[in-house]
Scaffold this active site. Structure first.
Site, PDB file in Angstrom:
ATOM      1  N   HIS A 124       0.978  -0.992   0.055  1.00 28.85           N
ATOM      2  CA  HIS A 124      -0.022   0.043   0.091  1.00 28.85           C
ATOM      3  C   HIS A 124       0.842   1.289   0.008  1.00 28.85           C
ATOM      4  CE1 HIS A 124      -2.975   2.861   1.271  1.00 28.85           C
ATOM      5  NE2 HIS A 124      -3.963   2.213   0.727  1.00 28.85           N
ATOM      6  N   GLU A 126       0.273   4.055   1.321  1.00 30.74           N
ATOM      7  CA  GLU A 126       0.878   4.802   2.559  1.00 30.74           C
ATOM      8  C   GLU A 126       1.759   4.169   3.446  1.00 30.74           C
ATOM      9  OE1 GLU A 126      -1.343   5.182   6.936  1.00 30.74           O
ATOM     10  OE2 GLU A 126      -2.862   5.180   5.129  1.00 30.74           O
TER      11      GLU A 126
END
Length: 206
Positions: A124, A126
């Site tokens: 991901h 993030e």
């Protein structure tokens, strides 16, 4: 037929902030505007941004030198930010403040020599950005490292030699999952400090 709209329906706070910021920049700037990755996973919203002249790039190197690049709510590693600036592009940071908090925790403690464990999806954007805030050898004489765990099985593969451990979460992790993994981590590393960076706004929408 009655239709009820959930109170927590719609964009989370951080994504709404990024969307509002992008629309404001589009109205004010007279330069090419590009988002680094999709600003939001919503086709109608993406179409709206395109209608305002906002394009999308996958890598900083794809932006024209005179472009304004928007960092989405997921955030990026410092190296990515530096690459954008080095190319001469203007920068608009729409990183969610909740994500910024997780980034700063990792940066601060790895600078002090702690090892950081991030509970999240290692693919991901993030999580990649949070890990990127762990300082590299050139930044400190004895920097800490960052590890990502997704499952209990991942935890069992961690080096037992980790010291001064801190634990953070990808902000969109399920609260119960984070707590379960953090509990196991504390069993292995009793002195570990847990920083619950799960975003309650995102959790409510999940």
């Amino acid at each position: 037929m009655a239709i009820k709209l959930a109170k927590t329906a719609g964009f989370c706070w951080g994504v709404k902030r990024a969307m509002d910021l992008a629309l404001r920049v589009a109205a004010q700037e007279d330069v090419p505007i590009r988002t680094l990755g999709p600003l939001i996973h919503n086709r109608q919203a993406i179409d709206l941004l395109k209608s305002k002249g906002l394009g999308e790039i996958a890598q900083p190197g794809e932006a024209d030198a005179d472009a304004l690049v928007i960092i989405r709510a997921h955030g990026v590693a410092p190296a990515v930010r530096a690459e954008i600036v080095a190319r001469g592009s203007k920068l608009c940071d729409a990183t969610c403040p909740h994500v910024v908090r997780a980034q700063r925790i990792v940066e601060r403690y790895t600078r002090e020599g702690c090892d950081a464990i991030v509970v999240g999806d290692r693919r991901h954007a993030e999580t990649i950005g949070i890990v990127g805030h762990a300082l590299r050898p050139a930044d400190s004489p004895d920097p800490g490292r960052a590890f990502v765990v997704e499952t209990l099985e991942d935890i069992e593969t961690l080096p037992r030699s980790l010291s001064r451990v801190i634990i953070v979460a990808q902000t969109t992790q399920e609260k119960e999952r984070f707590e379960r993994l953090a509990q196991r981590l504390q069993e292995l590393f009793p002195d570990a400090r847990v920083h619950n960076t799960v975003c309650s706004d995102a959790s409510n929408r999940q």
